[in-house]
Scaffold this active site. Structure first.
Site, mmCIF file in Angstrom:
data_model
loop_
_atom_site.group_PDB
_atom_site.id
_atom_site.type_symbol
_atom_site.label_atom_id
_atom_site.label_comp_id
_atom_site.label_asym_id
_atom_site.label_seq_id
_atom_site.Cartn_x
_atom_site.Cartn_y
_atom_site.Cartn_z
ATOM 1 N N HIS A 135 0.839 -1.197 0.000
ATOM 2 C CA HIS A 135 0.000 0.000 0.000
ATOM 3 C C HIS A 135 0.878 1.253 0.000
ATOM 4 O O HIS A 135 2.085 1.184 0.220
ATOM 5 C CB HIS A 135 -0.925 0.022 1.223
ATOM 6 C CG HIS A 135 -2.090 -0.899 1.103
ATOM 7 N ND1 HIS A 135 -2.012 -2.240 1.454
ATOM 8 C CD2 HIS A 135 -3.360 -0.698 0.675
ATOM 9 C CE1 HIS A 135 -3.189 -2.808 1.240
ATOM 10 N NE2 HIS A 135 -4.016 -1.906 0.771
ATOM 11 N N LYS A 139 -0.923 4.681 4.476
ATOM 12 C CA LYS A 139 -1.729 3.615 5.069
ATOM 13 C C LYS A 139 -1.357 3.481 6.535
ATOM 14 O O LYS A 139 -0.196 3.270 6.882
ATOM 15 C CB LYS A 139 -1.470 2.303 4.328
ATOM 16 C CG LYS A 139 -2.215 1.092 4.870
ATOM 17 C CD LYS A 139 -3.683 1.137 4.539
ATOM 18 C CE LYS A 139 -4.371 -0.167 4.917
ATOM 19 N NZ LYS A 139 -5.834 -0.052 4.848
#
Length: 238
Positions: A135, A139
């Site tokens: 990600h 995140k």
């Protein structure tokens, strides 16, 4: 449909754009500088609230929506230890609540593929299995909520894996989940079954946040007028 957006970061803005393009009206936008708007007098004007904030604030935000008798679609992850409390409050007050670790239609189909593959691999002990999720650097939780859902599904069938760990592991009973944070990755989840003879890999790669945002709007449209606790499996009839 009148929508309250609780959390107005990148995901909130993407939801705003898609909801508006579909003809809905976003009547409330709450971010960390406008928490005073998270009160009954403002929330009660909405048909549904969509909540994408932080693990520390999600529980409080959902409670506020229930107090205003507004259905809630929640995409925040990392707070699910309190999910049973929210489900109990929802049932007690006859509210509507829908939570998903991932609202992407593609990811929810991927969940079903993961469960099917895990069931097939349960009787094949020569295969080890591990997971990787990638990600963007903003995140806030690791592993991702999506990765944890995949892990729970996998371990329910592949019972030789009794726990997960957020690092590389060579223990036979431990599922390794490797988390990487690389910009601008919206989200990639890969599950690999490996043996001395071959590997089997399934991967879902998101190209943008639009899939998550579009799914959240679809969930909000579906939830309006309902009572109870739901997931994306209900929305997609999976």
């Amino acid at each position: 449909m009148k929508i309250a957006l609780i959390g107005y970061g990148k995901m909130g803005k993407a939801i705003d754009a898609i909801a508006t393009a579909k003809g809905h009206e976003v009547i409330l936008r709450v971010d960390h500088d406008s928490q005073h708007l998270l009160e009954k007098e403002h929330l009660s004007q909405a048909d549904v609230a969509i909540e994408f904030t932080t693990p520390e604030t999600a529980f409080h935000n959902i409670q506020k929506c229930f107090e205003a008798n507004v259905p809630v679609v929640c995409g925040t992850t990392g707070w699910l230890d309190k999910l049973p409390e929210i489900e109990a409050l929802c049932a007690k007050g006859q509210h509507a609540f829908l939570h998903a670790t991932n609202f992407s239609i593609g990811v929810n189909i991927f969940f079903e593929v993961n469960k099917k593959l895990a069931a097939l691999m349960a009787s094949q002990p020569q295969y080890d299995v591990w997971m990787e999720e990638i990600h963007h650097t903003q995140k806030k939780d690791a592993p991702s909520g999506t990765a944890l859902t995949l892990a729970e599904q996998l371990m329910s069938s592949v019972t030789r894996k009794t726990a997960w760990i957020n690092e590389e592991s060579h223990q036979a009973d431990t599922l390794s989940i490797i988390s990487k944070r690389i910009d601008p990755a919206p989200g990639t989840h890969t599950i690999t079954y490996t043996s001395p003879i071959d590997d089997i890999t399934i991967t879902h790669t998101a190209h943008s946040r639009e899939g998550f945002a579009a799914g959240a709007v679809v969930a909000a449209e579906w939830l309006k007028g309902k009572t109870g606790v739901f997931t994306m499996r209900d929305v997609l009839n999976l």
